[in-house]
Design a protein around this motif. Structure first.
Motif, PDB file in Angstrom:
ATOM      1  N   THR A  87      45.354  38.607  38.168  1.00  0.00           N
ATOM      2  CA  THR A  87      45.348  39.876  37.395  1.00  0.00           C
ATOM      3  C   THR A  87      46.272  40.938  37.747  1.00  0.00           C
ATOM      4  N   TYR A 134      38.022  27.728  44.332  1.00  0.00           N
ATOM      5  CA  TYR A 134      37.950  29.467  44.820  1.00  0.00           C
ATOM      6  C   TYR A 134      39.044  30.001  44.244  1.00  0.00           C
ATOM      7  N   ASP A 137      39.293  30.678  40.487  1.00  0.00           N
ATOM      8  CA  ASP A 137      37.899  31.191  40.033  1.00  0.00           C
ATOM      9  C   ASP A 137      38.403  32.788  39.337  1.00  0.00           C
ATOM     10  N   PRO A 138      38.300  32.933  38.080  1.00  0.00           N
ATOM     11  CA  PRO A 138      38.719  34.295  37.496  1.00  0.00           C
ATOM     12  C   PRO A 138      37.827  35.404  38.006  1.00  0.00           C
ATOM     13  N   SER A 139      36.702  35.008  38.381  1.00  0.00           N
ATOM     14  CA  SER A 139      35.443  36.011  38.650  1.00  0.00           C
ATOM     15  C   SER A 139      35.791  36.786  39.932  1.00  0.00           C
ATOM     16  N   ILE A 140      36.629  36.099  40.741  1.00  0.00           N
ATOM     17  CA  ILE A 140      36.897  36.693  42.169  1.00  0.00           C
ATOM     18  C   ILE A 140      38.211  37.688  42.019  1.00  0.00           C
ATOM     19  N   PRO A 141      38.055  38.900  42.460  1.00  0.00           N
ATOM     20  CA  PRO A 141      39.116  39.630  42.569  1.00  0.00           C
ATOM     21  C   PRO A 141      40.288  39.065  43.441  1.00  0.00           C
TER      22      PRO A 141
END
Length: 215
Positions: A87, A134, A137-141
């Motif tokens: 992102t 890892y 994983d979209p939840s990890i910045p």
């Protein structure tokens, strides 16, 4: 390793023009005598690299290429997974470039492995699968992923040292030797870029931490 398997590797390398007839005959003599093959100029003592002794320089190269081929393929998949969920605009294209670089390393090393008469045996490791999960994983910045990479890989110059040291040992396989020099430069470039990106993206948080400590 069985005699038949080792003989087939030698024969394939000879037929592909990777080793000369004299080298083939010398290694075959050692193989038939039940001693380590001698393709490295070390007498009958084998070829020492990565803390172990291989039957010959070629055996060490084949083992190294197979492992790195699998590792780079896994790295390409991991960085591709990261690029899909990245992102942070300023690093997304860079991550894609790293993924392509890892993938092409795997393809080139697979080709060289085949030229040497070796077989692709190494598989993706559990650590490799975890890395892909890892990074994908979209939840990890993104900044946390960068921090994780720098901690695991260490300083760029230290990370490539084993590659450079192995390349320096090669006396006969000059083709692989030069490929490893380029490989090391690519890996150094990747590591330096990630370290720079990590410093840039984590600078605000580090500044906030220092400001909080001073209150």
């Amino acid at each position: 390793m069985s005699y038949d398997f080792e003989f087939k590797q030698l024969l394939r390398a000879y037929r592909n023009g990777v080793i000369s007839q004299s080298t083939f005959e010398a290694e075959l003599t050692w193989l038939e005598a039940g001693a380590p093959t001698n393709g490295n100029g070390n007498g009958g003592g084998g070829f020492k690299a990565f803390g172990r002794t291989y039957k010959s320089e070629r055996a060490a190269v084949v083992s190294f290429l197979d492992k790195v081929r699998a590792g780079e393929a896994s790295g390409g998949e991991a960085f591709s997974a990261w690029a899909e969920v990245c992102t942070t605009d300023c690093i997304r294209t860079g991550i894609r470039m790293v993924a392509e670089r890892e993938a092409y390393h795997s393809r080139v090393f697979a080709q060289r492995l085949a030229e040497l008469g070796g077989e692709a045996r190494a598989m993706v490791t559990e650590a490799g699968r975890k890395a892909t999960a890892y990074l994908g994983d979209p939840s990890i910045p993104d900044n946390e992923k960068l921090l994780d990479f720098t901690k695991r890989v260490g300083k760029p110059e230290d990370a490539i040292k084993p590659i450079c040291e192995f390349a320096a040992l090669l006396k006969e396989d000059l083709s692989t030797k030069e490929a490893l020099r380029l490989f090391a430069e690519d890996e150094l470039s990747t590591a330096k870029w990630i370290w720079d990106a990590c410093a840039a993206l984590n600078a605000p948080k580090q500044h906030e931490a220092r400001a909080s400590d001073s209150m």
